[in-house]
Write an enzyme that holds these catalytic residues in place. Structure first.
Site, mmCIF file in Angstrom:
data_model
loop_
_atom_site.group_PDB
_atom_site.id
_atom_site.type_symbol
_atom_site.label_atom_id
_atom_site.label_comp_id
_atom_site.label_asym_id
_atom_site.label_seq_id
_atom_site.Cartn_x
_atom_site.Cartn_y
_atom_site.Cartn_z
ATOM 1 N N ASP A 31 11.369 50.374 -62.050
ATOM 2 C CA ASP A 31 9.924 50.627 -62.004
ATOM 3 C C ASP A 31 9.265 50.179 -60.703
ATOM 4 O OD1 ASP A 31 10.222 51.563 -64.587
ATOM 5 O OD2 ASP A 31 9.561 49.698 -65.531
ATOM 6 N N LYS A 37 25.034 47.182 -53.521
ATOM 7 C CA LYS A 37 24.780 47.076 -54.961
ATOM 8 C C LYS A 37 23.272 46.900 -55.130
ATOM 9 C CE LYS A 37 29.062 45.178 -54.299
ATOM 10 N NZ LYS A 37 29.561 44.811 -52.965
ATOM 11 N N HIS A 52 28.966 50.028 -49.639
ATOM 12 C CA HIS A 52 29.301 48.762 -50.293
ATOM 13 C C HIS A 52 28.081 48.122 -50.949
ATOM 14 C CE1 HIS A 52 31.168 44.539 -50.125
ATOM 15 N NE2 HIS A 52 32.025 45.265 -50.815
ATOM 16 N N ASP A 106 20.456 25.329 -42.108
ATOM 17 C CA ASP A 106 19.418 24.295 -42.071
ATOM 18 C C ASP A 106 18.793 24.127 -43.448
ATOM 19 O OD1 ASP A 106 20.123 23.867 -39.484
ATOM 20 O OD2 ASP A 106 18.403 24.870 -38.594
ATOM 21 N N LYS A 155 28.783 36.289 -51.413
ATOM 22 C CA LYS A 155 28.558 36.542 -49.993
ATOM 23 C C LYS A 155 27.243 35.855 -49.633
ATOM 24 C CE LYS A 155 30.464 40.627 -51.758
ATOM 25 N NZ LYS A 155 31.825 40.509 -51.419
ATOM 26 N N HIS A 176 33.822 35.445 -54.949
ATOM 27 C CA HIS A 176 33.455 36.739 -54.371
ATOM 28 C C HIS A 176 32.028 36.727 -53.806
ATOM 29 C CE1 HIS A 176 32.518 41.204 -54.707
ATOM 30 N NE2 HIS A 176 33.708 41.242 -54.131
#
Length: 479
Positions: free
Chosen positions: A228, A223, A221, A404, A399, A397
């Site tokens: 470089d 990404k 899952h 704090d 996440k 979507h």
């Protein structure tokens, strides 16, 4: 005895044997009961799904071998990069409370160092993310490393494909890992065109039939994009036109991605190269991919990966620690809310103790069963004082976790059992007040486009809603 009788007898024996195996695995009790319930009520379906997706993944030889190799690579990397601080005692003394617990935790459960020479840029939504990604790809000078769950044959997919092909043709080293199930709709020719241009392309845990197979449950899952060894990206945005708001049913797509410069890229690069070894068998340890970083900033970052190959559920433990260690607030955004018992208790306990706990979830679904399973947790969370909001502008979507005033997380892990236990995930944990402030502002802006779920109103929901929630929740531990 008739053939039907033999089959019934065989099915009963097999059901009993699998039930014994499930009990002996000493799983989380809720997951054990869920599997046993499925086996009792739907024995044929239950046996099939257990054999294909239900077995204890962390004991599989493939993942044990990968884990041993990955830890060795990280160990060597940490020895070579002297600027990484690994003294957990120092951090426990220097940072009390949340940071003093999270930093040593991630050092121990993922061997992830704390890096201090970093600069980040928060990218809101697909258009900003793709603009930055394409600019970085087109300006690459040495190599491009890309690892994605979903790459769709879409307008943006072909645009990125062509940018990669142009760079490979120009002599830039390009490596690509795509998830075999996440990309199962993509035609073979889409990736063949890249291979023909000199791009090294591998599928992660390919399955012979996309909808079935023992590898189905263990999906990459992540990404990740690294240019470089100097610029890196991770977050929630896959590659597809829906991330630009072009899905007519879901509409506007709200997401969050992260651009990183600095020493945190050493760890992100190591994660990619460990996955590259897993899919290709090629071990790469050239210093070429770990260039010396100039001064970028002073943001403290840990990059943490988790998955079936991890000994500990590291991101799950980090979320739990954030909830149990925060003293003021915990703001969370996730497209799905299917917590295990520990996260559920942590959410309720934090709210009951006076912490400002807020969660933003989608007001519309991309996966119907998951949507209703998420809503099945609303009542007990609302009763504990957790504030729940459903995003109304489109589909959210992101996440993210904000705790704090000095801790934030952006990554690929959802607030669900699959991300905590089954998927290969990667998150950036950032200990910086400015980043926390920016993310808090974005969170509050998203609240303006959301509807708060009120306890009294929720109690009045119809019977059909309650039935959907209850049925979906039965399957939540195995979704």
């Amino acid at each position: 005895m008739s053939i039907l009788s033999y089959l019934t007898y065989f099915l009963a024996v097999l059901t009993i044997l699998i039930s014994i195996i499930i009990v002996m695995e000493n799983r989380n009790p809720s997951r054990t009961m869920a599997w046993l319930l499925v086996l009792i009520l739907l024995p044929v379906v239950g046996i099939f799904f257990y054999l294909y997706i239900g077995q204890n993944h962390r004991k599989k030889k493939t993942f044990i071998k990968k884990r041993k190799h990955d830890y060795e690579v990280l160990r060597q990397l940490l020895q070579e990069q002297a600027s990484f601080s690994q003294n957990t005692y120092i951090f426990k003394q220097a940072f009390k409370g949340l940071r003093g617990r999270l930093i040593p935790l991630l050092m121990n459960n993922t061997h992830s160092p704390i890096t201090v020479n970093n600069e980040t840029k928060i990218l809101k939504n697909g258009d900003n993310t793709y603009r930055e990604i394409l600019d970085a790809i087109r300006n690459a000078k040495d190599h491009i490393h890309m690892e994605y769950f979903i790459i769709k044959e879409s307008k943006i997919g072909f645009e990125i494909q062509q940018a990669l092909i142009e760079q490979a043709t120009a002599g830039i080293k390009v490596r690509l890992i795509y998830d075999a199930v996440g990309c199962w709709k993509a035609k073979k020719e889409f990736f063949t065109a890249m291979r023909d241009a000199g791009i090294e392309v591998f599928a992660f845990l390919p399955v012979s039939i996309p909808l079935f197979g023992s590898r189905l449950n263990y999906r990459n899952h992540r990404k990740i994009l690294i240019i470089d060894g100097k610029i890196g990206f991770l977050g929630g945005v896959n590659i597809g036109d829906e991330y630009l708001g072009k899905n007519p049913r879901l509409g506007f797509w709200r997401d969050t991605h992260l651009k990183i410069k600095g020493e945190a890229l050493y760890v992100l690069q190591a994660i990619f190269l460990m996955d590259w070894y897993f899919v290709s068998g090629e071990e790469i340890d050239s210093i070429r991919y770990f260039p010396k970083q100039s001064h970028c900033g002073e943001q403290m970052i840990q990059i943490a990966a988790s998955g079936p190959d991890s000994y500990w559920e590291s991101i799950h433990q980090a979320y739990f620690t954030a909830l149990t260690s925060a003293t003021q607030k915990v703001y969370m955004v996730s497209p799905y809310l299917i917590p295990d018992e520990s996260i559920l208790v942590a959410l309720k306990t934090a709210a009951i103790s006076g912490i400002d706990v807020r969660i933003i979830l989608p007001g519309r679904y991309d996966h119907k069963t998951v949507f209703w399973a998420s809503r099945s947790h609303f009542m007990e969370l609302l009763e504990a004082g957790v504030k729940i909001y459903e995003y109304q502008k489109g589909f959210i979507h992101s996440k993210i976790v904000i705790a704090d005033n000095n801790f934030s997380s952006i990554g690929t892990a959802n607030l669900d059992i699959r991300s905590f236990s089954l998927n290969f995930e990667v998150n950036a944990f950032i200990y910086d007040t400015d980043v926390n402030r920016e993310m808090t502002i974005d969170f509050l802006l998203d609240l303006e486009d959301s509807k708060e779920i009120m306890l009294e109103d929720h109690k009045k929901r119809g019977v059909s809603y309650r039935v959907k929630e209850s049925l979906a929740r039965l399957f939540s531990p195995i979704l």
